[in-house]
Write a protein that holds these residues in place. Sequence first.
Motif, PDB file in Angstrom:
ATOM      1  N   LEU A  51       0.826  -1.217   0.000  1.00 26.73           N
ATOM      2  CA  LEU A  51       0.000   0.000   0.000  1.00 26.73           C
ATOM      3  C   LEU A  51       0.856   1.260   0.000  1.00 26.73           C
ATOM      4  O   LEU A  51       0.477   2.269  -0.584  1.00 26.73           O
ATOM      5  CB  LEU A  51      -0.949   0.008   1.197  1.00 26.73           C
ATOM      6  CG  LEU A  51      -2.074  -1.023   1.164  1.00 26.73           C
ATOM      7  CD1 LEU A  51      -2.900  -0.941   2.447  1.00 26.73           C
ATOM      8  CD2 LEU A  51      -2.948  -0.834  -0.061  1.00 26.73           C
ATOM      9  N   THR A  52       2.013   1.193   0.641  1.00 27.79           N
ATOM     10  CA  THR A  52       2.933   2.335   0.642  1.00 27.79           C
ATOM     11  C   THR A  52       3.582   2.506  -0.726  1.00 27.79           C
ATOM     12  O   THR A  52       3.689   3.609  -1.247  1.00 27.79           O
ATOM     13  CB  THR A  52       4.016   2.139   1.720  1.00 27.79           C
ATOM     14  OG1 THR A  52       3.378   2.076   3.001  1.00 27.79           O
ATOM     15  CG2 THR A  52       5.024   3.275   1.705  1.00 27.79           C
ATOM     16  N   PRO A  55       0.318   3.501  -3.800  1.00 29.56           N
ATOM     17  CA  PRO A  55      -0.772   4.194  -3.096  1.00 29.56           C
ATOM     18  C   PRO A  55      -2.102   4.184  -3.863  1.00 29.56           C
ATOM     19  O   PRO A  55      -3.152   4.349  -3.252  1.00 29.56           O
ATOM     20  CB  PRO A  55      -0.249   5.613  -2.899  1.00 29.56           C
ATOM     21  CG  PRO A  55       0.845   5.769  -3.892  1.00 29.56           C
ATOM     22  CD  PRO A  55       1.415   4.408  -4.132  1.00 29.56           C
ATOM     23  N   ASP A  56      -2.064   3.965  -5.164  1.00 26.75           N
ATOM     24  CA  ASP A  56      -3.300   3.883  -5.948  1.00 26.75           C
ATOM     25  C   ASP A  56      -3.702   2.431  -6.199  1.00 26.75           C
ATOM     26  O   ASP A  56      -4.455   2.126  -7.126  1.00 26.75           O
ATOM     27  CB  ASP A  56      -3.164   4.628  -7.266  1.00 26.75           C
ATOM     28  CG  ASP A  56      -2.072   4.054  -8.174  1.00 26.75           C
ATOM     29  OD1 ASP A  56      -1.208   3.298  -7.679  1.00 26.75           O
ATOM     30  OD2 ASP A  56      -2.076   4.384  -9.370  1.00 26.75           O
ATOM     31  N   GLY A  83       6.240   4.561  -4.298  1.00 30.06           N
ATOM     32  CA  GLY A  83       6.926   4.549  -3.011  1.00 30.06           C
ATOM     33  C   GLY A  83       7.935   3.418  -2.947  1.00 30.06           C
ATOM     34  O   GLY A  83       7.937   2.511  -3.781  1.00 30.06           O
TER      35      GLY A  83
END
Length: 108
Positions: A51-52, A55-56, A83
Motif C-alpha cells: 500500500l505504501t 498508493p493507488d 513509493g
Amino acid sequence: MPDDALDATTTTTDPAAVVRSTFQAIFAGEASPFDAHPGLDALRLHFPALLTAFPDFSAELRQQLVDGDRVASHWVFRGTHRGDLYGIAPTGKQVQFQNLSICRVERG
C-alpha cells in the motif's frame, strides 16, 4: 472491487461473501479483520508495504468459485510504483499482476 462487494461489517455464512468482505477490508488498509483470520499472517506482514509502494492500489475480483467451505478467487491487482518497496526506489511505472487465492471458510 465490484459495487456489490460486501463491507467488512457484513455478517454472513456465504463462504464467497466472507472472502470478499475480508479481502475488501484488507485492501482498504483496515487491520481489524486480521485478528479474526490468523491464516493471513504473511498478508498481514507484507500488505502495508504494498500500500505504501502503490498508493493507488486497486483490486478487481474477476471470478469466484465455491466448493463447500473452499473459495477460489481470481484477482487482478493494479497500481503505480510511487513509493519504496523493500529497497526498490519508486519507478513511476504502472504494474498489473494476477492472483489466485484459495481460502477455506470455517464457521462463516
